[in-house]
Design a protein around this motif. Structure first.
Motif, short mmCIF file in Angstrom:
data_model
loop_
_atom_site.label_atom_id
_atom_site.label_comp_id
_atom_site.label_asym_id
_atom_site.label_seq_id
_atom_site.Cartn_x
_atom_site.Cartn_y
_atom_site.Cartn_z
N GLN A 161 -1.52 3.79 -7.09
CA GLN A 161 -2.20 3.23 -5.72
C GLN A 161 -0.95 2.59 -4.75
O GLN A 161 -1.23 1.97 -4.18
CB GLN A 161 -3.16 2.29 -5.84
N TYR A 190 -1.70 11.19 -0.76
CA TYR A 190 -0.91 9.96 -0.66
C TYR A 190 0.54 9.99 -0.75
O TYR A 190 1.36 9.14 -0.89
CB TYR A 190 -1.39 8.92 -1.69
N VAL A 191 0.87 11.35 -0.29
CA VAL A 191 2.37 11.62 -0.22
C VAL A 191 2.79 11.93 1.19
O VAL A 191 2.13 13.22 1.85
CB VAL A 191 3.06 12.62 -1.14
N ASP A 192 3.69 11.58 1.96
CA ASP A 192 4.02 11.84 3.23
C ASP A 192 5.63 12.30 3.11
O ASP A 192 6.26 11.72 2.30
CB ASP A 192 3.93 10.81 4.17
N PHE A 245 0.98 -1.28 -0.19
CA PHE A 245 -0.10 -0.04 0.14
C PHE A 245 0.77 1.27 -0.02
O PHE A 245 0.35 2.31 -0.61
CB PHE A 245 -0.83 0.09 1.20
N TYR A 246 1.90 1.19 0.63
CA TYR A 246 2.76 2.31 0.52
C TYR A 246 4.30 1.85 0.69
O TYR A 246 4.77 0.86 1.29
CB TYR A 246 2.43 3.30 1.64
#
Lengths: 396, 98
Positions: free
Chosen positions: A95, A120-122, A69-70
């Motif tokens: 995704q 969705y970017v950290d 997922f990430y």
């Protein structure tokens, strides 16, 4: 392969591994504009075999198919890659969420605005001192200001909840409250991780790892503040003090965690970049999924840890012998106590004059690397830096 | 009937931001929006959650999955928690017909 039990706790299930990692780190490049004393990946120079843009995209395609997922992207300094921002967009479009670690040097107001606009970017900005006086001797002159500026830019661009990533050391452990304030003033969250004797960290570990007394202070601080800071499950060896800390308290290497390096080599964890923990290569061994699911090394890691010398210890259930990488790189047996065992069970072994730390299997360092300024450093210049008095008294 | 029991009468579905990944012990559910990871530890629960389609009520899905009525209160609590974490949502007409 060990037989997976049905039912049981989640941690028991994790010991047998998952179909895809939960926490995957991908070092995009070994190139870095800094030369931090304790760099886990001995970064500096770019490896000429670095994955091409097309190969990196293929990795992302595979992660999408595996439902990873990430991914935690790091380096080196990942933003140095000319295709970094493209790969970021490519991952998000497929995704695969991204958290990337940076020293902040490329996080201009314009970049910050772009990051803030992307879901969705950290972002995680590294900082190893709450003051330039503590940070810069380890990370380089000006690196404190650079990191703070990056955090300011993110905050002003409306980016929510950046991470301030701190490796806890003998030099900065007295600044935990200050780090927390630096983060909260910028709408960010503090993330603390453990200093590992990995990469160049092996050269400075003796001088930089927290003292026994500091470990207890850290443990108490984490018990008090632990719910509000992130630790990446870093300090589970401290659980042997008594109370479990928030997190899984489990070595996830090859089970739920792994690392892909810039040339596609897959290692059991980000702190174990060494041939001993290399599971394979995504280009040579049939892709990442195959390496993750079938490599001999990962199969071996996916069974309950044997306690070895720790079996008789009352704290074994809490700390499970600690960190594999920390043991390996300090030359301790893998089935014995962690080098920072809070019960002191590794003290004798660490004093053994015949103890042999393994030779590094790779080094990407450029010529000059920062060194921590030791209290007993007799060179009057000592890199022309100051260590606050509290730091010195705390380390003695 | 208490409020607590009424979730069985709702038509829930997986939040569009959530992705389910099957695992040997059950499944992982990841919410891309709040970056929360949830572990569904029982294959039966995974079957129920996957079957929530926004058309049938939770009660109908539990019946359809053959979950004995004695266990419904446990599912009720778990499903309530999943909804609280935005893993599950009340179905909207657009989402169901889409």
């Amino acid at each position: 392969m060990a037989e997976r039990p049905t039912g049981g706790t989640l941690i028991q299930q994790f010991e047998y591994g998952l179909d895809a990692p939960i926490c995957l780190t991908w070092e995009l490049t070994y190139a870095c504009n800094l030369s931090c004393a304790h760099c886990l990946s001995s970064s500096g120079k770019r490896d000429p075999r670095e994955l091409t843009t097309a190969q990196a995209e293929a990795v992302i395609d595979e992660l999408q198919a595996m439902k990873v997922f990430y991914v935690n992207i790091g380096g080196g300094e990942p933003t140095i890659r000319p295709d970094f921002w493209h790969l970021l967009d490519y991952a998000v479009e497929h995704q695969v969420g991204v958290k990337f670690s940076t020293n902040g040097s490329q996080i201009t107001p314009e970049r910050a605005a772009r990051i803030a606009a992307t879901d969705y970017v950290d972002v995680q900005v590294s900082l190893d001192g709450a003051t330039a006086e503590v940070n810069d001797p380890l990370r380089g002159v000006g690196s404190y200001a650079t990191a703070i500026r990056a955090l300011d830019n993110l905050f002003e661009a409306g980016f929510k909840d950046a991470k301030v990533s701190v490796v806890v050391t003998r030099q900065n452990v007295h600044q935990l409250d200050d780090f927390k304030r630096i983060a909260s003033e910028r709408g960010a969250t503090l993330r603390l991780t453990r200093l590992r004797p990995s990469g160049r960290g092996v050269d400075v570990w003796d001088e930089m790892h927290p003292t026994a007394e500091q470990q207890r202070d850290l443990y108490n601080w984490l018990l008090r503040e632990g719910e509000k800071v992130l630790t990446g499950d870093s300090f589970f060896h401290l659980a042997a003090f008594g109370e479990p800390l928030p997190g899984l308290n489990l070595c996830g290497a090859g089970r739920v965690v792994c690392l892909i390096d810039p040339i596609g080599d897959v290692y059991a964890c980000p702190f174990a970049i060494h041939d001993r923990f290399k599971a394979g290569n995504i280009l040579d061994d049939g892709g990442f999924a195959t390496v993750w699911r079938e490599s001999e090394l990962f199969t071996e890691l996916r069974s309950p840890q044997s306690g070895g010398a720790c079996t008789s210890c009352s704290a074994f259930d809490a700390c499970r012998g600690g960190c594999l990488a920390a043991k390996f790189f300090t030359g301790l047996p893998l089935d014995g106590p962690d080098p920072e065992c809070v019960k002191g069970h590794s003290d004798l072994a660490l004093m053994d004059p015949d103890r042999l730390a393994p030779a590094a299997s790779q080094d990407h360092s450029r010529g000059s690397v920062h060194k921590p300024v030791s209290a007993c450093d007799e060179n009057p210049l000592s890199g022309l830096t100051f260590i606050p008095l509290e730091a010195l008294s705390a380390s003695r | 009937m208490t409020d607590h029991a009424s979730i069985l009468d709702e038509r829930l579905m997986l939040s569009p931001s959530v992705s389910l990944r099957p695992e040997p012990f059950g499944a992982l559910a990841y919410h891309f929006g709040n970056r929360r990871l949830t572990f569904l530890k029982r294959p039966e629960l995974v079957e129920v959650v996957s079957a929530l389609d926004g058309r049938r009520t939770v009660r109908e899905v539990l019946e359809g999955c053959g979950i004995p009525e004695g266990q419904w209160s446990a599912y009720d609590a778990t499903i309530e928690r999943l909804r609280g974490a935005d893993m599950l949502q009340v179905a909207t007409l657009a989402a169901v017909s889409g």
